[in-house]
Design an enzyme around this catalytic site. Sequence first.
Site: not given
Length: 430
Positions: A13-14, A16-17, A107, A192, A207
């Site tokens: 995955g690339c 935002v994080v 999560k 979102e 969480k």
Amino acid sequence: MMRTRPLKVALLGCGVVGSEVARIMTTHADDLAARIGAPVELAGVAVRRPDKVRAGIPAELLTTDATALVKRGDIDVVVEVIGGIEPARTLITTAFEHGASVVSANKALLAQDGASLYAAAEQHGQDLYYEAAVAGAIPLIRPLRESLAGDKINRVMGIVNGTTNFILDKMDTSGAGYSEALDEATALGYAEADPTADVEAFDAAAKAAILAGIAFHTRVRLDDVYREGMTEVTAADFASAKQMGCTIKLLAICERAADGESVTARVHPAMIPLSHPLASVREAYNAVFVEAEAAGRLMFYGPGAGGSPTASAVLGDIVAVCRNRLNEATGPGESAYTQLPVSPMGDVVTRYHISLDVADKPGVLAQVATVFAEHGVSIDTVRQQGKDGEASLVVVTHRAPDAALSGTVEALRKLDTVRGVASIMRVEGE
């Protein structure tokens, strides 16, 4: 002495994080190497669109074949930031099978299937770290798993979703309605386009499951968590809260029963006193309040989302896992030795703030008080206002089992003199 062969990291995955993780690994490579004791090299990045320009990431590192990447025998650490259940679960277990440890920010997967992931990591002698899965940059998972490992935690209560806290904070400080505050959160990028996961508390519930499992050394799944969203919170609720010296927050609350024989986990809006530390948490910040037997009360506070804060937590895990690999060791795995049952919401002892629309005539208050008495719920305060044959009645209860309080509300709805239950909210943190 520093080992010369680099430890290799595969990034799944690339967005935002992920892009921020890659950037920090590149710009702080020397510092990371010094802290770990060996160079760390980004060996591959799995993406869905390899033709998209990604600044600072060589094109030759990009691949659409995530499975092949995690199966490479030279990968030391797999970083999973794609989210969701599948293919993330299969990719993580495949990484373990091929000799890589895993750092995850997922999560939802951990809350639903954490036990099987722990088991796979243990079976193959690998690490599973996930600091970024809860509360972004705030160091929380590691303190619970390690710093407080010798203590007994009785309660974890916190604000673990920045979007909902931003919305509720705007409603509180500006008097805005829910829709108006949500629009502002969306415009600023906090919410979102589809905010359901946040405002209906699915994100916070996941969480809460993770936190409860770690805090109480027992397995708590997402399905075990009572969940109530905050879309029904109104400006009138905030007005009532202010009259009580309170504000409203969406809280994740994980508790050990008084007898120590069970635990509960829940997420819902609640009124909390302005004197409570969580009441002052503003904007999109997160904070978690931990009550431990020996350590007492601790609060962890900071940015709970965003590319840079979440990447900070991911990088901290990468450093820890890489150090473990150099020492040929693994960090803490699953601790579920207590195997405590998770009690239903009805067993939780709490307080209610109930706002009723009633007929403005003699005897109404007596009828309402009788219903409370019949259900074994004691009334703390009553506030009544009447005008033109109509009245509002606000009742705040003493602590009672949630099932008794819910039963009381259902009975109140059936009274001829009660025209409607305008609002029901729990009162916490006193």
